[in-house]
Motif scaffolding. Structure first.
Motif, PDB file in Angstrom:
ATOM      1  N   SER A 194      20.506   4.654   6.689  1.00  0.00           N
ATOM      2  CA  SER A 194      19.403   5.602   6.803  1.00  0.00           C
ATOM      3  C   SER A 194      19.928   7.028   6.636  1.00  0.00           C
ATOM      4  CB  SER A 194      18.747   5.471   8.178  1.00  0.00           C
ATOM      5  OG  SER A 194      17.827   6.521   8.374  1.00  0.00           O
ATOM      6  N   GLU A 195      19.122   7.866   6.005  1.00  0.00           N
ATOM      7  CA  GLU A 195      19.496   9.286   5.916  1.00  0.00           C
ATOM      8  C   GLU A 195      18.663  10.120   6.880  1.00  0.00           C
ATOM      9  OE1 GLU A 195      19.374  10.272   1.766  1.00  0.00           O
ATOM     10  OE2 GLU A 195      21.175   9.083   1.368  1.00  0.00           O
ATOM     11  N   LYS A 196      18.018   9.426   7.811  1.00  0.00           N
ATOM     12  CA  LYS A 196      17.228  10.150   8.816  1.00  0.00           C
ATOM     13  C   LYS A 196      18.048  10.297  10.096  1.00  0.00           C
ATOM     14  CE  LYS A 196      12.701   8.989   7.147  1.00  0.00           C
ATOM     15  NZ  LYS A 196      12.875   8.061   6.037  1.00  0.00           N
ATOM     16  N   SER A 239      13.224   8.345  14.863  1.00  0.00           N
ATOM     17  CA  SER A 239      12.649   7.104  15.402  1.00  0.00           C
ATOM     18  C   SER A 239      12.859   6.993  16.917  1.00  0.00           C
ATOM     19  CB  SER A 239      13.288   5.906  14.698  1.00  0.00           C
ATOM     20  OG  SER A 239      14.693   6.040  14.693  1.00  0.00           O
ATOM     21  N   ARG A 287      22.967  10.245  12.574  1.00  0.00           N
ATOM     22  CA  ARG A 287      22.236   9.254  11.768  1.00  0.00           C
ATOM     23  C   ARG A 287      21.572   8.201  12.667  1.00  0.00           C
ATOM     24  NH1 ARG A 287      23.618   7.762   6.584  1.00  0.00           N
ATOM     25  NH2 ARG A 287      25.737   8.557   6.736  1.00  0.00           N
ATOM     26  N   GLU A 288      20.338   7.834  12.359  1.00  0.00           N
ATOM     27  CA  GLU A 288      19.721   6.728  13.111  1.00  0.00           C
ATOM     28  C   GLU A 288      20.305   5.399  12.626  1.00  0.00           C
ATOM     29  OE1 GLU A 288      15.546   6.114  12.344  1.00  0.00           O
ATOM     30  OE2 GLU A 288      15.903   5.827  10.209  1.00  0.00           O
ATOM     31  N   GLY A 289      20.097   4.341  13.384  1.00  0.00           N
ATOM     32  CA  GLY A 289      20.576   3.033  12.950  1.00  0.00           C
ATOM     33  C   GLY A 289      21.101   2.172  14.075  1.00  0.00           C
ATOM     34  N   PRO A 305      23.776  12.313   9.322  1.00  0.00           N
ATOM     35  CA  PRO A 305      22.974  11.670   8.287  1.00  0.00           C
ATOM     36  C   PRO A 305      23.305  12.210   6.901  1.00  0.00           C
ATOM     37  CG  PRO A 305      21.587  13.023   9.731  1.00  0.00           C
ATOM     38  CD  PRO A 305      22.986  13.146  10.234  1.00  0.00           C
TER      39      PRO A 305
END
Ligand code: SF4
Ligand code: SF4
Length: 246
Positions: A132-134, A139, A187-189, A208
């Protein structure tokens, strides 16, 4: 699979995955710490490397692995960004990308099991890895109005113990509660595993985009940090150090 300077937490996480037997069925292992003692870096489709570079001899090992692998993947935050050894004043802790070209990273300290499991199966099927690039806030279950959150004075690294459990009364963004959270630059994940347990994001999944250190400097300049936290230099070295190319 090779392990450089590490705590072996990434490999152990990998070994404990439910899907690890399926991964083994779909691959032929040349070398894998804890599974095979014979070091064999002959031609491989994929090489996974855990741990940072802290000894000169590891650079030669890395170059040999790179020469013999179609794809090279940095497994975990130590390999991807330098990792926790960056806190040491005596040892160096360089990410492997400082010495060889890296095709993919699987970040995390250790990598979250869903992220790692999906990445392994993609590698086994020769698919490119996508992260993810968020950022984490995108989230986050505690995501509130981030603009307002950046105005609260930040005085703590962790909540007090009795406040650590999240519940319906305790759903406010950490930044709004005056607790440093690195979610905005991370980075989210990880499915917010720390945040779900009442611990703010410490940034182990890395940035990210761009460079962690410059993102961190920008972020810290935006929030009203207490004088005590301004002196906490470990934040810059805990998971990722500035990368100085040779
Ligand atoms: S990234 Fe974390 S879990 Fe993995 S080897 Fe480094 S310190 Fe251990
Ligand atoms: S700053 Fe932390 S707690 Fe707040 S929304 Fe972002 S990740 Fe969640």
């Amino acid at each position: 699979m090779e392990s450089l300077t590490s705590c072996s937490g990434c490999i152990l996480t990998l070994l404990s995955l439910d899907i690890f037997p399926q991964f083994l069925e779909r691959t032929d292992i040349n070398f894998f710490p804890f599974i095979s003692d014979k070091k064999d870096f002959t031609k491989s489709d994929i090489a996974l490397v855990e741990g940072c570079v802290s000894e000169p001899s590891q650079i030669e090992t890395l170059k040999e692995i790179r020469k013999n692998s179609n794809k090279l993947c940095a497994l975990g935050t130590c390999a991807a960004f330098g990792g926790i050894l960056g806190l040491s004043k005596k040892k160096r802790s360089d990410p492997i990308s400082k010495f060889v070209e890296v095709d993919y990273i699987i970040p995390g300290c250790p990598p979250p099991i869903n992220l790692l499991g999906n990445a392994l199966m993609d590698l086994a099927e020769n698919k490119p890895l996508k992260l993810s690039e968020k950022n984490m806030c995108y989230s986050c279950p505690l995501n509130g109005d981030m603009k307002n959150n950046l105005t609260t004075p930040i005085t703590k690294l962790f909540p007090q113990n009795h406040k650590i459990k999240l519940n319906h009364n305790n759903q406010e963004c950490f930044l709004k509660r005056g607790i440093l959270c690195l979610g905005p630059i991370t980075r989210e994940g990880c499915d917010h595993q720390c945040i779900e347990r009442g611990v703010p994001c410490e940034g182990c999944l890395g940035p990210p985009s761009k460079d962690y250190t410059s993102n961190l400097i920008n972020f810290l300049s935006l929030i009203p940090l207490s004088n005590q936290l301004k002196r906490y230099s470990g934040i810059f070295n805990r998971f990722s150090k500035p990368i100085l190319k040779r």
